[in-house]
Design an enzyme around this catalytic site. Structure first.
Site, short mmCIF file in Angstrom:
data_model
loop_
_atom_site.label_atom_id
_atom_site.label_comp_id
_atom_site.label_asym_id
_atom_site.label_seq_id
_atom_site.Cartn_x
_atom_site.Cartn_y
_atom_site.Cartn_z
N TRP A 1 -2.52 -29.35 -38.53
CA TRP A 1 -1.31 -29.41 -39.37
C TRP A 1 -0.11 -29.98 -38.64
CZ3 TRP A 1 -3.46 -29.88 -43.51
CH2 TRP A 1 -4.54 -29.08 -43.89
N ARG B 1 -9.42 -27.35 -46.85
CA ARG B 1 -10.67 -27.21 -46.09
C ARG B 1 -11.38 -25.90 -46.40
NH1 ARG B 1 -8.72 -29.05 -40.09
NH2 ARG B 1 -7.13 -27.48 -40.45
N HIS C 1 -15.10 -27.04 -48.95
CA HIS C 1 -16.22 -27.66 -48.23
C HIS C 1 -17.07 -26.66 -47.45
CE1 HIS C 1 -14.29 -28.73 -44.03
NE2 HIS C 1 -14.08 -27.50 -44.37
N1 SAM Z 1 -6.96 -23.60 -44.86
C1 SAM Z 1 -7.04 -23.49 -43.41
C2 SAM Z 1 -6.94 -24.85 -42.77
O1 SAM Z 1 -7.31 -25.85 -43.39
O2 SAM Z 1 -6.50 -24.91 -41.61
C3 SAM Z 1 -8.31 -22.77 -42.95
C4 SAM Z 1 -9.59 -23.44 -43.37
S1 SAM Z 1 -11.05 -22.61 -42.75
C5 SAM Z 1 -12.23 -23.90 -42.74
C6 SAM Z 1 -11.54 -21.60 -44.10
C7 SAM Z 1 -10.68 -20.35 -44.28
O3 SAM Z 1 -11.21 -19.55 -45.35
C8 SAM Z 1 -10.64 -19.46 -43.05
O4 SAM Z 1 -9.31 -19.18 -42.71
C9 SAM Z 1 -11.39 -18.22 -43.49
O5 SAM Z 1 -10.97 -17.05 -42.83
C10 SAM Z 1 -11.12 -18.20 -44.97
N2 SAM Z 1 -12.12 -17.41 -45.69
C11 SAM Z 1 -13.46 -17.53 -45.62
N3 SAM Z 1 -14.06 -16.63 -46.42
C12 SAM Z 1 -13.06 -15.93 -47.00
C13 SAM Z 1 -13.06 -14.86 -47.95
N4 SAM Z 1 -14.19 -14.37 -48.44
N5 SAM Z 1 -11.86 -14.38 -48.35
C14 SAM Z 1 -10.70 -14.89 -47.85
N6 SAM Z 1 -10.65 -15.91 -46.96
C15 SAM Z 1 -11.83 -16.42 -46.54
#
Ligand code: SAM
Length: 346
Positions: free
Chosen positions: A164, A253, A256
């Site tokens: 970011w 993200r 995906h």
């Molecule tokens: N949006 C951020 C970025 O692009 O920098 C983080 C992307 S990361 C690939 C996916 C995010 O989804 C993580 O922060 C993860 O903790 C969150 N996540 C995954 N499963 C989740 C769930 N069941 N409930 C809430 N958040 C979740």
């Protein structure tokens, strides 16, 4: 007869040696080579002293870095060979603590991601992630493996945050978001994108929704500068817990990581949580029609095979998924990089 200048042969050799390029970058970063050169040009002996490394190995690593444009060699003054100095690339993106540093991302790629890539054959054969073989965690839940220790959770969050510093402003200004009063970054991790959003729109209320552990880590380790507009952190499971009501939901993200069915479930929940005029801001790599490119997005799809349950998608797929959740008015804007921005309104 063979021709070593054959373009196809050269391309093949580039691909075959690609892992060495990554390894030079990862190792130079890990040893602290770029920080050693930050104050000014140094000859090999001085770099080796600073790194506690062998003069021979250090010289060969410095030469390789120079060949790759990560450092530059200048005539030395002392008879100890050339002096090495940072290039624009390394000064901007490779110094720990520089505003655009990508060092946490590199550490994450060099660690978990590279280990998973070592099991690509198994992933292709079995069609799923390889955490048991790669990192010794026997689970099919991607975020159980990714967050297998608090150190890994923190590194993953820092790695994603690095993106970011480069993309944040582009992503948030691709569309005029000033009309959205309540904004929630779902799966927003450290809160870096949400914080940038709050700075751009200080009169809007901005929140991050992520797992309880991620929220606790964000609160403990990602302090915001004094005077920054506040953002709210909400902990929960986005497949099960109530989602906050917002005018704009950001999903960066996130889709995906998941299968079509899981992504549809999440989008459906967001569609129901949002009011009539609500919208969705999707930030993802976007495949060209038919899914034939771009190459880096296809490599990212393999990372998703290795580390998640998902894959990258085409605009048509994002458009259809958003529409199925009620977000039918769809626009897409480029950022100049791999990630693109799509705004879908009800
Ligand atoms: N949006 C951020 C970025 O692009 O920098 C983080 C992307 S990361 C690939 C996916 C995010 O989804 C993580 O922060 C993860 O903790 C969150 N996540 C995954 N499963 C989740 C769930 N069941 N409930 C809430 N958040 C979740």
């Amino acid at each position: 007869a063979g021709d070593p200048g054959d373009g196809d042969f050269r391309l093949l050799m580039d691909y075959a040696h690609g892992f060495m390029v990554s390894q030079v970058l990862f190792t130079a970063s890990d040893l602290g080579l770029f920080e050693a050169l930050a104050p000014g040009p140094l000859e090999t002996a001085a770099v080796a002293r600073a790194l506690g490394s062998s003069p021979r190995g250090t010289r060969l690593l410095l030469d390789a870095c120079a060949g790759l444009g990560l450092v530059r060699a200048e005539p030395g003054r002392g008879g100890g060979g050339p002096a090495f100095t940072l290039t624009r690339l390394s000064r901007l993106f490779l110094l720990v603590g520089s505003p655009l540093s990508q060092r946490s991302m590199l550490r994450y790629l060099a660690g978990t991601t590279a280990r998973c890539w070592g099991e690509l054959g198994g992933a292709v054969r079995e069609g799923r992630s390889q955490y048991a073989r790669a990192v010794g965690v026997a689970t099919r839940e991607p975020f159980v493996a990714i967050y297998r220790s608090s150190a890994e959770r923190l590194l993953f969050m820092r790695a994603l945050q690095d993106t970011w510093s480069v993309y944040g402003a582009r992503v948030l200004t691709a569309f005029d978001l000033s009309g959205f009063r309540v904004i929630c970054d779902v799966g927003g991790g450290s809160g870096a994108l949400a914080a940038a959003c709050a700075r751009l729109h200080p009169t809007s209320s901005v929140s991050v929704f992520d797992t309880h552990d991620v929220i606790a880590t964000a609160r403990a380790h990602f302090r915001r500068p004094r005077g920054d507009p506040p953002i709210r952190f909400l902990g929960g499971d986005f497949f099960r817990s109530p989602l906050p009501r917002a005018d704009l939901y950001i999903l960066a993200r996130v889709l995906h990581d998941w299968t079509d069915a899981d992504a549809a479930r999440l989008l459906g929940r967001i569609g129901r949580a949002g009011g009539r005029g609500s919208a969705l801001l999707l930030v993802e790599a976007v495949l060209t029609p038919g899914g034939r490119g771009p190459a880096r997005a296809l490599l990212l799809s393999l990372t998703m095979l290795l580390q998640t349950r998902g894959r990258e998608r085409t605009e048509a797929e994002f458009r259809a998924m958003a529409a199925a959740a009620g977000f039918t008015r769809f626009q897409r804007r480029p950022t100049g990089g791999d990630l693109e921005v799509m705004l879908a309104r009800k």
